[in-house]
Design a protein around this motif. Structure first.
Motif, PDB file in Angstrom:
ATOM      1  N   LEU A  58       0.823  -1.214   0.000  1.00  0.00           N
ATOM      2  CA  LEU A  58       0.000   0.000   0.000  1.00  0.00           C
ATOM      3  C   LEU A  58       0.853   1.259   0.000  1.00  0.00           C
ATOM      4  CD1 LEU A  58      -2.730  -1.070   2.584  1.00  0.00           C
ATOM      5  CD2 LEU A  58      -3.080  -0.690   0.150  1.00  0.00           C
ATOM      6  N   LEU A  59       2.022   1.184   0.652  1.00  0.00           N
ATOM      7  CA  LEU A  59       2.908   2.346   0.729  1.00  0.00           C
ATOM      8  C   LEU A  59       3.840   2.448  -0.473  1.00  0.00           C
ATOM      9  CD1 LEU A  59       3.863   2.180   4.524  1.00  0.00           C
ATOM     10  CD2 LEU A  59       2.365   3.845   3.425  1.00  0.00           C
ATOM     11  N   GLY A  60       3.762   1.461  -1.373  1.00  0.00           N
ATOM     12  CA  GLY A  60       4.602   1.496  -2.576  1.00  0.00           C
ATOM     13  C   GLY A  60       5.952   0.828  -2.421  1.00  0.00           C
ATOM     14  N   TYR A  61       6.170   0.128  -1.294  1.00  0.00           N
ATOM     15  CA  TYR A  61       7.432  -0.585  -1.082  1.00  0.00           C
ATOM     16  C   TYR A  61       7.299  -1.993  -1.657  1.00  0.00           C
ATOM     17  CZ  TYR A  61       7.778   3.113   2.490  1.00  0.00           C
ATOM     18  OH  TYR A  61       7.776   4.309   3.161  1.00  0.00           O
ATOM     19  N   GLU A  62       7.285  -2.091  -2.974  1.00  0.00           N
ATOM     20  CA  GLU A  62       6.961  -3.366  -3.615  1.00  0.00           C
ATOM     21  C   GLU A  62       7.997  -4.453  -3.332  1.00  0.00           C
ATOM     22  OE1 GLU A  62       4.200  -4.093  -4.871  1.00  0.00           O
ATOM     23  OE2 GLU A  62       3.370  -2.086  -4.781  1.00  0.00           O
ATOM     24  N   TYR A  63       9.279  -4.076  -3.277  1.00  0.00           N
ATOM     25  CA  TYR A  63      10.315  -5.075  -3.022  1.00  0.00           C
ATOM     26  C   TYR A  63      10.137  -5.688  -1.641  1.00  0.00           C
ATOM     27  CZ  TYR A  63      14.908  -7.179  -2.326  1.00  0.00           C
ATOM     28  OH  TYR A  63      15.916  -8.060  -2.061  1.00  0.00           O
ATOM     29  N   ARG A  64       9.923  -4.828  -0.641  1.00  0.00           N
ATOM     30  CA  ARG A  64       9.716  -5.328   0.721  1.00  0.00           C
ATOM     31  C   ARG A  64       8.420  -6.119   0.829  1.00  0.00           C
ATOM     32  NH1 ARG A  64      10.368  -0.852   5.202  1.00  0.00           N
ATOM     33  NH2 ARG A  64       9.971  -2.702   6.461  1.00  0.00           N
ATOM     34  N   ALA A  65       7.391  -5.669   0.105  1.00  0.00           N
ATOM     35  CA  ALA A  65       6.111  -6.384   0.135  1.00  0.00           C
ATOM     36  C   ALA A  65       6.276  -7.794  -0.407  1.00  0.00           C
ATOM     37  CB  ALA A  65       5.073  -5.618  -0.682  1.00  0.00           C
ATOM     38  N   THR A  66       6.965  -7.915  -1.541  1.00  0.00           N
ATOM     39  CA  THR A  66       7.191  -9.234  -2.147  1.00  0.00           C
ATOM     40  C   THR A  66       7.999 -10.129  -1.221  1.00  0.00           C
ATOM     41  OG1 THR A  66       7.133  -8.244  -4.354  1.00  0.00           O
ATOM     42  CG2 THR A  66       8.144 -10.417  -4.150  1.00  0.00           C
ATOM     43  N   ALA A  67       9.039  -9.549  -0.597  1.00  0.00           N
ATOM     44  CA  ALA A  67       9.892 -10.333   0.304  1.00  0.00           C
ATOM     45  C   ALA A  67       9.087 -10.867   1.490  1.00  0.00           C
ATOM     46  CB  ALA A  67      11.060  -9.479   0.796  1.00  0.00           C
ATOM     47  N   ASP A  68       8.234 -10.017   2.079  1.00  0.00           N
ATOM     48  CA  ASP A  68       7.448 -10.439   3.242  1.00  0.00           C
ATOM     49  C   ASP A  68       6.417 -11.508   2.874  1.00  0.00           C
ATOM     50  OD1 ASP A  68       8.700  -8.994   5.172  1.00  0.00           O
ATOM     51  OD2 ASP A  68       7.255  -7.370   5.247  1.00  0.00           O
ATOM     52  N   LEU A  69       5.731 -11.319   1.750  1.00  0.00           N
ATOM     53  CA  LEU A  69       4.702 -12.281   1.345  1.00  0.00           C
ATOM     54  C   LEU A  69       5.327 -13.623   0.951  1.00  0.00           C
ATOM     55  CD1 LEU A  69       2.318  -9.952  -0.681  1.00  0.00           C
ATOM     56  CD2 LEU A  69       1.971 -10.871   1.616  1.00  0.00           C
ATOM     57  N   ASN A  70       6.494 -13.561   0.306  1.00  0.00           N
ATOM     58  CA  ASN A  70       7.194 -14.802  -0.021  1.00  0.00           C
ATOM     59  C   ASN A  70       7.653 -15.522   1.243  1.00  0.00           C
ATOM     60  OD1 ASN A  70       6.903 -14.556  -2.779  1.00  0.00           O
ATOM     61  ND2 ASN A  70       8.890 -13.586  -3.098  1.00  0.00           N
ATOM     62  N   LYS A  71       8.135 -14.741   2.213  1.00  0.00           N
ATOM     63  CA  LYS A  71       8.569 -15.330   3.487  1.00  0.00           C
ATOM     64  C   LYS A  71       7.396 -16.017   4.182  1.00  0.00           C
ATOM     65  CE  LYS A  71      11.431 -15.799   7.048  1.00  0.00           C
ATOM     66  NZ  LYS A  71      12.652 -16.607   6.987  1.00  0.00           N
ATOM     67  N   ALA A  72       6.240 -15.349   4.209  1.00  0.00           N
ATOM     68  CA  ALA A  72       5.051 -15.932   4.834  1.00  0.00           C
ATOM     69  C   ALA A  72       4.640 -17.209   4.120  1.00  0.00           C
ATOM     70  CB  ALA A  72       3.899 -14.926   4.824  1.00  0.00           C
ATOM     71  N   ALA A  73       4.702 -17.190   2.783  1.00  0.00           N
ATOM     72  CA  ALA A  73       4.326 -18.376   2.005  1.00  0.00           C
ATOM     73  C   ALA A  73       5.273 -19.536   2.272  1.00  0.00           C
ATOM     74  CB  ALA A  73       4.307 -18.034   0.518  1.00  0.00           C
ATOM     75  N   GLN A  74       6.569 -19.239   2.355  1.00  0.00           N
ATOM     76  CA  GLN A  74       7.556 -20.285   2.640  1.00  0.00           C
ATOM     77  C   GLN A  74       7.331 -20.897   4.016  1.00  0.00           C
ATOM     78  OE1 GLN A  74      11.375 -18.424   2.179  1.00  0.00           O
ATOM     79  NE2 GLN A  74      11.149 -18.160  -0.050  1.00  0.00           N
ATOM     80  N   MET A  75       7.080 -20.028   4.997  1.00  0.00           N
ATOM     81  CA  MET A  75       6.865 -20.523   6.359  1.00  0.00           C
ATOM     82  C   MET A  75       5.603 -21.380   6.445  1.00  0.00           C
ATOM     83  SD  MET A  75       7.960 -17.043   8.392  1.00  0.00           S
ATOM     84  CE  MET A  75       7.696 -17.655  10.034  1.00  0.00           C
ATOM     85  N   GLU A  76       4.544 -20.943   5.751  1.00  0.00           N
ATOM     86  CA  GLU A  76       3.320 -21.740   5.752  1.00  0.00           C
ATOM     87  C   GLU A  76       3.526 -23.055   5.014  1.00  0.00           C
ATOM     88  OE1 GLU A  76       0.018 -19.388   4.354  1.00  0.00           O
ATOM     89  OE2 GLU A  76      -0.473 -18.825   6.417  1.00  0.00           O
ATOM     90  N   GLY A  77       4.339 -23.008   3.943  1.00  0.00           N
ATOM     91  CA  GLY A  77       4.643 -24.237   3.208  1.00  0.00           C
ATOM     92  C   GLY A  77       5.369 -25.246   4.080  1.00  0.00           C
ATOM     93  N   LYS A  78       6.341 -24.764   4.856  1.00  0.00           N
ATOM     94  CA  LYS A  78       7.067 -25.655   5.763  1.00  0.00           C
ATOM     95  C   LYS A  78       6.134 -26.244   6.816  1.00  0.00           C
ATOM     96  CE  LYS A  78      11.583 -23.443   5.309  1.00  0.00           C
ATOM     97  NZ  LYS A  78      12.646 -22.675   5.991  1.00  0.00           N
TER      98      LYS A  78
END
Length: 203
Positions: free
Chosen positions: A136-156
């Motif tokens: 929402l704040l336009g920090y797309e790189y950080r947004a992608t990193a956080d969402l990928n991290k959450a997805a990886q953790m949920e996958g594990k």
């Protein structure tokens, strides 16, 4: 720690004059936390300097909150004081972050979710929410990193659950888990974006 700090020094750290009201103290505190949040600095030396500055700001804020006579008569601030005074509970920061996000205070929410993650590096929901706020704040790189991290953790997490299931169902469980995770993330993203879009229209 705040007991060792002189109250006049506490006012000075927050850029206030002695006798400032509780509202002025809170406003100054929020402003300085936003300015000096370590995540805003990429250089290690600057980040370390910001961390020290944040410690001083928190110490000054806690000193003034505990010493101001009127603080006991401010029921609307009691919850917030507890949130910032108790820095050992990631759940408090997560809840504060969701409240700030609902009120449109996205920078404050970002700070809260970051504190929650530091206290609990496995806090999946905090990673998700911080990712959406970054988007929402336009920090797309950080947004992608956080969402990928959450997805990886949920996958594990799903894989651990699958390994505890019967051998014949593990393969199908992993496949369903990956597709279900993707669907859940997409639904959550749509919900958050629609929610904040509603808030922006009516603020």
């Amino acid at each position: 720690m705040s007991d060792r700090l002189n109250i006049n020094d506490a006012y000075s750290i927050l850029g206030l004059k002695p006798g400032a009201s509780p509202t002025e103290v809170k406003r100054a505190y929020r402003k300085l936390v936003k300015i000096w949040h370590p995540d805003r600095f990429s250089h290690p030396q600057k980040k370390q300097e910001a961390e020290q500055k944040i410690k001083q700001i928190n110490e000054a804020y806690n000193k003034l909150k505990s010493d101001l006579p009127s603080s006991a008569h401010q029921p609307s601030q009691t919850k917030e004081t507890k949130i910032y005074a108790n820095r050992s509970n990631a759940e408090l920061f997560y809840n504060s972050g969701t409240e700030n996000a609902k009120l449109g205070r996205y920078q404050e929410a970002l700070t809260d979710f970051t504190h929650a993650i530091r206290l609990n590096p496995n806090y999946i929901e905090a990673y998700k929410y911080r990712g959406f706020i970054c988007s929402l704040l336009g920090y797309e790189y950080r947004a992608t990193a956080d969402l990928n991290k959450a997805a990886q953790m949920e996958g594990k997490l799903k894989n651990k659950q699958a390994h505890s299931a019967s051998p014949s169902s593990r393969h199908s469980t992993r496949t369903r888990g990956r597709s279900k995770l993707k669907i859940l993330l997409e639904r959550f993203l749509r919900w958050v974006k629609s929610f904040f879009g509603f808030n922006r229209r009516w603020r």
